[in-house]
Design an enzyme around this catalytic site. Structure first.
Site, PDB file in Angstrom:
ATOM      1  CG  ASP A  36      -4.155   8.154  13.874  1.00 55.61           C
ATOM      2  OD1 ASP A  36      -5.327   8.582  13.858  1.00 55.61           O
ATOM      3  OD2 ASP A  36      -3.479   7.997  12.840  1.00 55.61           O
ATOM      4  CE  LYS A  78       3.320   3.772   7.952  1.00 50.37           C
ATOM      5  NZ  LYS A  78       2.171   3.542   8.821  1.00 50.37           N
ATOM      6  N   GLY A 100       0.826  -1.200   0.000  1.00 56.55           N
ATOM      7  CA  GLY A 100       0.000   0.000   0.000  1.00 56.55           C
ATOM      8  C   GLY A 100       0.853   1.239   0.000  1.00 56.55           C
ATOM      9  CE  LYS A 101       1.748   6.280  -3.959  1.00 59.36           C
ATOM     10  NZ  LYS A 101       1.106   6.832  -5.148  1.00 59.36           N
ATOM     11  N   GLY A 102       1.395   4.526   2.296  1.00 59.96           N
ATOM     12  CA  GLY A 102       1.106   5.229   3.537  1.00 59.96           C
ATOM     13  C   GLY A 102       1.183   6.714   3.292  1.00 59.96           C
ATOM     14  CB  SER A 103       0.372   9.590   5.407  1.00 59.02           C
ATOM     15  OG  SER A 103      -0.605   8.802   5.992  1.00 59.02           O
ATOM     16  CG  PHE A 104       4.399   9.757   6.641  1.00 61.98           C
ATOM     17  CD1 PHE A 104       4.149  11.114   6.649  1.00 61.98           C
ATOM     18  CD2 PHE A 104       3.762   8.955   7.573  1.00 61.98           C
ATOM     19  CE1 PHE A 104       3.277  11.668   7.567  1.00 61.98           C
ATOM     20  CE2 PHE A 104       2.887   9.501   8.498  1.00 61.98           C
ATOM     21  CZ  PHE A 104       2.642  10.857   8.503  1.00 61.98           C
ATOM     22  N   GLY A 105       4.975   7.468   2.559  1.00 59.56           N
ATOM     23  CA  GLY A 105       5.745   6.690   1.592  1.00 59.56           C
ATOM     24  C   GLY A 105       5.144   5.305   1.433  1.00 59.56           C
ATOM     25  CB  VAL A 158       3.203  -0.093   3.221  1.00 62.09           C
ATOM     26  CG1 VAL A 158       3.265  -1.305   4.132  1.00 62.09           C
ATOM     27  CG2 VAL A 158       2.880   1.170   4.029  1.00 62.09           C
TER      28      VAL A 158
HETATM   29  P1  ADP Z   1      -0.350   5.542   6.909  1.00 56.74           P
HETATM   30  O1  ADP Z   1      -1.081   5.336   8.179  1.00 56.74           O
HETATM   31  O2  ADP Z   1       1.008   6.112   7.096  1.00 56.74           O
HETATM   32  O3  ADP Z   1      -1.147   6.294   5.917  1.00 56.74           O
HETATM   33  P2  ADP Z   1      -0.772   2.783   6.627  1.00 56.74           P
HETATM   34  O4  ADP Z   1      -0.206   2.263   7.887  1.00 56.74           O
HETATM   35  O5  ADP Z   1      -2.254   2.980   6.613  1.00 56.74           O
HETATM   36  O6  ADP Z   1      -0.093   4.130   6.262  1.00 56.74           O
HETATM   37  O7  ADP Z   1      -0.330   1.804   5.473  1.00 56.74           O
HETATM   38  C1  ADP Z   1      -0.793   1.876   4.133  1.00 56.74           C
HETATM   39  C2  ADP Z   1      -1.303   0.524   3.668  1.00 56.74           C
HETATM   40  O8  ADP Z   1      -0.412  -0.519   4.010  1.00 56.74           O
HETATM   41  C3  ADP Z   1      -2.644   0.138   4.259  1.00 56.74           C
HETATM   42  O9  ADP Z   1      -3.431  -0.451   3.241  1.00 56.74           O
HETATM   43  C4  ADP Z   1      -2.331  -0.893   5.299  1.00 56.74           C
HETATM   44  O10 ADP Z   1      -3.391  -1.837   5.417  1.00 56.74           O
HETATM   45  C5  ADP Z   1      -1.048  -1.532   4.774  1.00 56.74           C
HETATM   46  N1  ADP Z   1      -0.177  -1.920   5.912  1.00 56.74           N
HETATM   47  C6  ADP Z   1       0.470  -1.094   6.771  1.00 56.74           C
HETATM   48  N2  ADP Z   1       1.168  -1.771   7.695  1.00 56.74           N
HETATM   49  C7  ADP Z   1       0.955  -3.089   7.434  1.00 56.74           C
HETATM   50  C8  ADP Z   1       1.403  -4.328   8.039  1.00 56.74           C
HETATM   51  N3  ADP Z   1       2.199  -4.324   9.109  1.00 56.74           N
HETATM   52  N4  ADP Z   1       0.978  -5.491   7.497  1.00 56.74           N
HETATM   53  C9  ADP Z   1       0.155  -5.488   6.414  1.00 56.74           C
HETATM   54  N5  ADP Z   1      -0.296  -4.385   5.797  1.00 56.74           N
HETATM   55  C10 ADP Z   1       0.096  -3.190   6.286  1.00 56.74           C
HETATM   56 MG    MG Z   2      -2.263   4.146   9.221  1.00 53.79          MG
END
Ligand code: ADP
Ligand code: MG
Length: 273
Positions: free
Chosen positions: A135, A33, A11-16, A18
């Site tokens: 959060d 991440k 996936g894409k997190g807020s900071f880069g 995953v």
């Molecule tokens: P952020 O909170 O920084 O925006 P997320 O933690 O939500 O980023 O991560 C983005 C994506 O990656 C989401 O779809 C989440 O479900 C997936 N993801 C994040 N951490 C994990 C993990 N430990 N195992 C499986 N999927 C993950």
């Molecule tokens: Mg998150």
């Protein structure tokens, strides 16, 4: 970084990004991440490192396990290596239930909630000092292959704050924000309890207790503290617990310890043993 092989993007997190990775030494599948710290001040960077160090100390079956961090100076990125939760997150699960109007059985809700409370207990009542989540929301609660609940994404969001690379697309509506946060008062463990109560509500009602199309009207609703009763299929005990947690006065909200003593929770703790 050479110790890991990239298996693909999750996936894409807020900071880069995953990404799913494999530790070469033993073949263990993990995720990392990435977070770009390029635009952070020295002070913020120190704070980020301090937070990551705290999170690394959290070792509990219901908390996403953090393994390591790698700092890549040349691209100003920190990679946080953690447990892979292959069941995805509760946010995605709830979206599906919502779409199919498929209510979650109350027993399942209590089981999930018990695990969230166990995770919060570990954070709030640590002998080495409490850690607040800050959060709590469906997207930050993960499921492993055995459907165990894992609380993830601690405090970092607060430290990273304005650094978000995808600020506009990723900053969602703060449905679970407590009245004291709206009033910019100090965040404390009872603010985590408020959010956990909102989460419990949403698992049953399939919608958050307070909803609005803009921040101002959401704030007004939150400050009123009034929300609709859960669908009638859910018990009075569940409703009452939510009302106690989602109470405008933080002092009136139960602590994690109070919640652990509730028969509905206590019973399930005993069943687990
Ligand atoms: P952020 O909170 O920084 O925006 P997320 O933690 O939500 O980023 O991560 C983005 C994506 O990656 C989401 O779809 C989440 O479900 C997936 N993801 C994040 N951490 C994990 C993990 N430990 N195992 C499986 N999927 C993950
Ligand atoms: Mg998150």
């Amino acid at each position: 970084m050479d110790n890991y092989e990239i298996l693909g993007q999750i996936g894409k997190g807020s900071f880069g990004l995953v990404q799913k990775i494999k530790r070469k030494s033993d073949g263990k599948v993990l995720v990392w991440k990435e977070m770009n710290y390029g635009r952070m001040s020295e002070r913020e960077k120190q704070q980020l490192v301090a937070e990551v160090n705290i999170i690394r100390e959290l070792k509990h079956p219901n908390i996403v396990r953090y393994y390591d961090r790698i700092i890549e100076k040349k691209d100003t990125k920190i990679y946080i290596i953690m447990e892979y939760c292959e069941g995805g997150d509760v946010g995605t699960l709830l979206k599906k239930c919502k779409k199919e109007k498929d209510y979650i059985a109350e027993d399942v809700i209590w089981k999930i909630f018990t695990q969230i409370i166990l995770a919060l207990n570990e954070c709030h009542n640590r002998p080495q000092g409490k850690i607040l989540h800050r959060d709590l929301k469906p997207a930050n609660i993960f499921l492993d292959a055995q459907n165990n609940i894992k609380l993830g994404d601690f405090g970092l969001s607060r430290v990273m704050g304005e650094q978000s690379e995808f600020a506009d697309t990723h900053v969602g509506t703060p449905y679970y924000m407590s009245p004291e946060q709206i009033q910019e008062k100090k965040y404390n463990e009872k603010s985590d309890i408020w959010s956990a109560g909102c989460l419990l509500y949403e698992m049953a009602a399939l919608k958050p207790p307070f909803e609005a199309t803009n921040h101002l009207s959401l704030a007004i609703k939150i400050k009123s503290g009034k929300f609709e009763r859960l669908p009638l299929r859910y018990s009075e005990e569940l409703q009452k617990l939510i009302e106690s947690m989602v109470h405008i006065d933080p002092e009136k909200r139960p602590s994690v310890q109070n919640i652990l003593e509730l028969p509905q929770i206590n019973l399930r703790l005993k069943e687990r043993k």
